[in-house]
Design an enzyme around this catalytic site. Structure first.
Site, mmCIF file in Angstrom:
data_model
loop_
_atom_site.group_PDB
_atom_site.id
_atom_site.type_symbol
_atom_site.label_atom_id
_atom_site.label_comp_id
_atom_site.label_asym_id
_atom_site.label_seq_id
_atom_site.Cartn_x
_atom_site.Cartn_y
_atom_site.Cartn_z
ATOM 1 N N ARG A 54 0.955 -1.057 0.443
ATOM 2 C CA ARG A 54 -0.142 -0.158 -0.150
ATOM 3 C C ARG A 54 1.059 1.257 0.340
ATOM 4 N NH1 ARG A 54 -2.938 -3.246 1.502
ATOM 5 N NH2 ARG A 54 -1.254 -4.477 2.944
ATOM 6 N N THR A 55 1.934 1.250 0.569
ATOM 7 C CA THR A 55 2.582 2.373 1.093
ATOM 8 C C THR A 55 3.165 3.287 -0.375
ATOM 9 O OG1 THR A 55 2.897 2.015 3.605
ATOM 10 C CG2 THR A 55 3.925 3.942 2.931
ATOM 11 N N LYS A 83 25.730 -4.449 -2.021
ATOM 12 C CA LYS A 83 27.149 -4.146 -2.641
ATOM 13 C C LYS A 83 28.125 -3.555 -1.255
ATOM 14 C CE LYS A 83 26.941 -3.672 -7.225
ATOM 15 N NZ LYS A 83 27.470 -2.698 -7.880
ATOM 16 N N ARG A 104 12.022 3.655 3.273
ATOM 17 C CA ARG A 104 11.484 3.075 4.408
ATOM 18 C C ARG A 104 12.470 2.127 4.834
ATOM 19 N NH1 ARG A 104 5.944 -1.042 4.181
ATOM 20 N NH2 ARG A 104 5.378 1.346 4.988
ATOM 21 N N HIS A 132 5.770 6.174 11.034
ATOM 22 C CA HIS A 132 5.682 5.750 9.866
ATOM 23 C C HIS A 132 4.466 6.715 9.676
ATOM 24 C CE1 HIS A 132 3.913 3.933 6.386
ATOM 25 N NE2 HIS A 132 3.399 2.833 6.616
HETATM 26 C C1 NCD Z 1 2.246 -0.889 7.935
HETATM 27 C C2 NCD Z 1 3.595 -0.896 8.516
HETATM 28 O O1 NCD Z 1 4.587 -1.213 7.300
HETATM 29 O O2 NCD Z 1 3.777 -0.252 9.284
HETATM 30 N N1 NCD Z 1 1.982 -1.329 6.902
HETATM 31 C C3 NCD Z 1 1.711 -0.813 5.694
HETATM 32 O O3 NCD Z 1 2.219 0.346 5.948
HETATM 33 N N2 NCD Z 1 0.254 -0.698 5.361
HETATM 34 C C4 NCD Z 1 1.711 -2.057 8.797
HETATM 35 C C5 NCD Z 1 1.861 -3.531 9.302
HETATM 36 O O4 NCD Z 1 2.927 -4.117 8.583
HETATM 37 O O5 NCD Z 1 1.389 -4.392 9.389
#
Ligand code: NCD
Length: 314
Positions: A54-55, A83, A104, A132
């Site tokens: 999703r993100t 590397k 991320r 997040h």
């Molecule tokens: C979350 C995350 O990555 O922290 N997912 C997201 O970004 N919607 C929650 C999760 O992974 O459980």
């Protein structure tokens, strides 16, 4: 103005700036062509050192809907990290190619470090079990839409409160709104960290309780934020297997909840919400995922200086 700013954790935005983003997100959602093509020629670099559906997709969709383009990688195996390249070098380089970086990482503090080496805005899309912030914007926008305002609510967080970064970010952000109460529902081993409970909430004067029993508290909640047990952050598989099905929200438990409670989940869901709950009008997690794209469009347009945060075009 958010132009040129990094977003590492929710506290980087004032309440007024968040409100501006929500207003802008709603305008983007309801006015078909609003800000379309406004980011033509702009590039987003998506640096994902950890899996995401999703993100990453919602950021890429957001940028493309604004007329911009995206580059990057979806797993560290395809970057020079394998590397031995340092994050600082990767970010320096990406910031000379792109106008905004979304990243991320499994490491806490990675986005903050990246922001120190980047010449363009860095948006944290999750740093380990830490924060997040764009999921938090998504969660707050959903609460604001479905409960009309943020404030005066009793919010329950259920599941993996130790490793769940979405919980940490949202609890911190909600503690800035008036008259909030929180209930943390988890097994003993996955309790909310002290720096959030006694630390942030204690300092903000937000009353909270901790329990292991969802059924006991569900009837008093206005919002229930379910989370999955974060398998990838466990040190051993046995503990994960023992704890993974600690809570399963089903129609029986929903029958104990208020008629206007909403159920949120950042997704992905594993077993913690039975599929039968999806048809309950209080299940808001798919709407929540949709709102995520609009608020990310608002954020990108703002950090790129296309729009003032209040929604007026510069
Ligand atoms: C979350 C995350 O990555 O922290 N997912 C997201 O970004 N919607 C929650 C999760 O992974 O459980």
């Amino acid at each position: 103005m958010l132009k040129g700013r990094h977003l590492v954790e929710p506290g980087d935005l004032s309440l007024g700036e968040m409100e501006g983003l929500f207003t802008l997100a709603e305008k983007i959602e309801t006015e078909d062509d609003y800000l379309r093509e406004s980011c033509r020629g702009k590039l987003l670099a998506a640096l994902f050192f950890e899996p995401s559906t999703r993100t990453r997709l919602s950021f890429e969709a957001a940028m493309m809907r604004l007329g911009g383009s995206c580059l990057g990688f979806a797993e560290p195996g395809s970057s020079s990290a394998v590397k031995g390249e340092s994050l600082a070098d990767t970010v320096r380089m990406a910031s000379s190619y792109a106008d905004v970086i979304v990243m991320r990482s499994p490491k806490e503090g990675a986005a903050l470090l990246a922001s120190r080496y980047s010449a363009v805005p860095v948006i944290n899309a999750g740093d380990g079990g830490h924060h997040h912030p764009t999921q938090t914007l998504t969660d707050l926008l959903t609460i604001r839409r479905l409960r009309r305002s943020i404030g005066g609510l009793n919010v329950g967080f259920c599941g993996d409160l130790k490793f769940g970064r979405t919980v940490h970010s949202l609890a911190k952000a909600l503690s800035r709104y008036p008259d909030m109460r929180m209930v943390f529902i988890s097994p003993e081993e996955l309790r909310i960290p002290d720096y959030i409970g006694g630390g942030i909430l204690g300092k903000a004067g937000v009353p909270y309780t901790e329990t292991g029993d969802l059924e006991k508290v569900i009837g008093g909640l206005d919002v229930l934020y379910m989370t999955r047990v974060q398998r990838e952050r466990f040190f051993n598989e046995e503990d994960y297997i023992r704890l993974k099905d600690s809570y399963i929200l089903n129609t029986e438990k929903m029958a104990l909840a208020k008629k206007d409670m909403i159920v949120l989940h950042p997704l992905p869901r594993v077993n913690e919400i039975a599929v039968e709950v999806d048809d309950d009008p209080r299940a808001a997690y798919f709407k929540q995922a949709k709102y995520g794209m609009f608020v990310r469009m608002a954020l990108l347009a703002s950090v790129l200086g296309i729009t003032g945060v209040g929604g007026s075009l510069c």
